[in-house]
Design a protein around this motif. Sequence first.
Motif, mmCIF file in Angstrom:
data_model
loop_
_atom_site.group_PDB
_atom_site.id
_atom_site.type_symbol
_atom_site.label_atom_id
_atom_site.label_comp_id
_atom_site.label_asym_id
_atom_site.label_seq_id
_atom_site.Cartn_x
_atom_site.Cartn_y
_atom_site.Cartn_z
ATOM 1 N N ASP A 29 39.419 29.210 30.668
ATOM 2 C CA ASP A 29 38.391 30.237 30.504
ATOM 3 C C ASP A 29 38.125 30.982 31.797
ATOM 4 O O ASP A 29 37.174 31.748 31.900
ATOM 5 N N THR A 30 38.977 30.766 32.815
ATOM 6 C CA THR A 30 38.861 31.515 34.067
ATOM 7 C C THR A 30 40.231 32.007 34.514
ATOM 8 O O THR A 30 41.266 31.470 34.124
ATOM 9 N N GLY A 31 40.224 33.062 35.340
ATOM 10 C CA GLY A 31 41.428 33.578 35.968
ATOM 11 C C GLY A 31 41.143 33.831 37.439
ATOM 12 O O GLY A 31 39.992 33.753 37.873
ATOM 13 N N LYS A 32 42.162 34.139 38.209
ATOM 14 C CA LYS A 32 42.005 34.340 39.652
ATOM 15 C C LYS A 32 41.796 35.811 39.977
ATOM 16 O O LYS A 32 42.464 36.667 39.441
ATOM 17 N N MET A 33 40.846 36.087 40.876
ATOM 18 C CA MET A 33 40.620 37.448 41.336
ATOM 19 C C MET A 33 40.702 37.476 42.855
ATOM 20 O O MET A 33 40.040 36.706 43.538
ATOM 21 N N THR A 34 41.557 38.352 43.382
ATOM 22 C CA THR A 34 41.692 38.544 44.819
ATOM 23 C C THR A 34 41.393 39.996 45.144
ATOM 24 O O THR A 34 41.928 40.890 44.497
ATOM 25 N N ILE A 35 40.547 40.231 46.139
ATOM 26 C CA ILE A 35 40.172 41.590 46.497
ATOM 27 C C ILE A 35 40.656 41.887 47.908
ATOM 28 O O ILE A 35 40.369 41.145 48.837
ATOM 29 N N LEU A 36 41.399 42.978 48.053
ATOM 30 C CA LEU A 36 41.929 43.399 49.346
ATOM 31 C C LEU A 36 41.374 44.767 49.700
ATOM 32 O O LEU A 36 41.101 45.585 48.830
ATOM 33 N N VAL A 98 37.239 33.806 38.214
ATOM 34 C CA VAL A 98 36.237 34.545 37.448
ATOM 35 C C VAL A 98 36.439 34.251 35.971
ATOM 36 O O VAL A 98 37.533 33.862 35.546
ATOM 37 N N PRO A 99 35.397 34.431 35.142
ATOM 38 C CA PRO A 99 35.552 34.245 33.692
ATOM 39 C C PRO A 99 36.569 35.227 33.127
ATOM 40 O O PRO A 99 36.681 36.358 33.600
ATOM 41 N N VAL A 100 37.313 34.814 32.123
ATOM 42 C CA VAL A 100 38.267 35.712 31.481
ATOM 43 C C VAL A 100 37.508 36.864 30.833
ATOM 44 O O VAL A 100 36.316 36.760 30.517
ATOM 45 N N GLY A 101 38.192 37.963 30.652
ATOM 46 C CA GLY A 101 37.570 39.129 30.040
ATOM 47 C C GLY A 101 38.089 40.404 30.667
ATOM 48 O O GLY A 101 38.951 40.378 31.541
ATOM 49 N N THR A 102 37.542 41.529 30.232
ATOM 50 C CA THR A 102 37.920 42.832 30.753
ATOM 51 C C THR A 102 36.788 43.365 31.619
ATOM 52 O O THR A 102 35.649 43.504 31.167
ATOM 53 N N TYR A 103 37.112 43.679 32.859
ATOM 54 C CA TYR A 103 36.127 44.172 33.820
ATOM 55 C C TYR A 103 36.271 45.695 33.939
ATOM 56 O O TYR A 103 37.356 46.205 34.219
ATOM 57 N N ASP A 104 35.155 46.403 33.692
ATOM 58 C CA ASP A 104 35.212 47.869 33.655
ATOM 59 C C ASP A 104 34.373 48.538 34.732
ATOM 60 O O ASP A 104 34.367 49.766 34.845
ATOM 61 N N LEU A 105 33.659 47.748 35.545
ATOM 62 C CA LEU A 105 32.805 48.327 36.583
ATOM 63 C C LEU A 105 32.692 47.365 37.753
ATOM 64 O O LEU A 105 32.470 46.160 37.563
ATOM 65 N N VAL A 106 32.845 47.897 38.956
ATOM 66 C CA VAL A 106 32.694 47.115 40.183
ATOM 67 C C VAL A 106 31.598 47.752 41.021
ATOM 68 O O VAL A 106 31.480 48.976 41.089
ATOM 69 N N ARG A 107 30.775 46.913 41.665
ATOM 70 C CA ARG A 107 29.767 47.420 42.589
ATOM 71 C C ARG A 107 30.058 46.849 43.971
ATOM 72 O O ARG A 107 30.196 45.633 44.146
ATOM 73 N N VAL A 108 30.157 47.759 44.955
ATOM 74 C CA VAL A 108 30.447 47.387 46.335
ATOM 75 C C VAL A 108 29.213 47.682 47.175
ATOM 76 O O VAL A 108 28.748 48.826 47.227
ATOM 77 N N TYR A 109 28.689 46.653 47.843
ATOM 78 C CA TYR A 109 27.479 46.791 48.648
ATOM 79 C C TYR A 109 27.885 46.875 50.122
ATOM 80 O O TYR A 109 28.587 45.992 50.634
ATOM 81 N N VAL A 110 27.459 47.954 50.794
ATOM 82 C CA VAL A 110 27.869 48.173 52.174
ATOM 83 C C VAL A 110 26.665 48.453 53.067
ATOM 84 O O VAL A 110 25.606 48.880 52.615
#
Length: 285
Positions: A29-36, A98-110
């Motif tokens: 029920d989870t997959g891997k997410m890597t952010i570069l 992260v939980p499986v599913g489709t991600y349609d929005l990302v929020r980046v805090y700077v």
Amino acid sequence: MRFNFFSIMLLASFAMVVSCSNGDDMSSDTGKMTILLTDAPFPHDLVAEANVTIFKIDARNKDEETDDSFVVLMEQEIKVNLLELTNGITETLVNTDVPVGTYDLVRVYVKGVNVVLTDGTSYNLDVPSGEQTGIKLFIKPGLTVNGGLSADLLLDFDVSRSFVAKGDSKDLAGITGFNFKPVIKASNMSSAGTLYGEVITLEEEMAVSLEGAQVSIFTADTLNTTTFTDETGAYMVMGLMAGSYDVTVDIDGYGSQTAEDVEIIAANKTSQDFELIVSEEATGN
């Protein structure tokens, strides 16, 4: 063409990649997410640093119909000089399940956004809403994370349009400050690819790299993006949607050259090199 002072892409640019990993449990029920994070190169003769501190990233799982649809991916301060991240060099921001599913929005805090000129002058920039509510980036098509696997997402933070100089941007003495208006492009890398190559000329039958050549990428006569070669003559543009493009290279003193119908394949890299010839004006003929 982009604003004269920053004629490129930042995050060319801000890049977030949710990178592929081979998992054994498709029923998980989870997959891997890597952010570069990455930045496309641009001529920055007047700029030594373009700094930003990212302290939180979250993403919305549209398959979750609850108030908890946003998943926190990272909560730590990471300061990056975007000018150091060019031509495929990246900074890892996140590597998490992260939980499986489709991600349609990302929020980046700077926060902590500032520009340092080559003469040492530093300007701290206000961050409109980015520190409180995050910079909202919609992902189209949505990024699907399956059990035991991960997908790739690229964030292209456009420096040329995000850091807007006040005053005369062509002269150090004429610059009076900057406005920060973040422009970030999110590309689902499962449906996008990468274009790379080198630009050279021949001098006495020897290949010589051309630094600072402008590489412009067009879709149906519309400019898609622009980047510049580094000191080795190399360039790289990530996050191009799969399809056919015309690629034009220009640099003072040389004739421009265009490669037509360059095919970008999803989740793959396409190589396109150029060999420019000295223009007649440069030779005096």
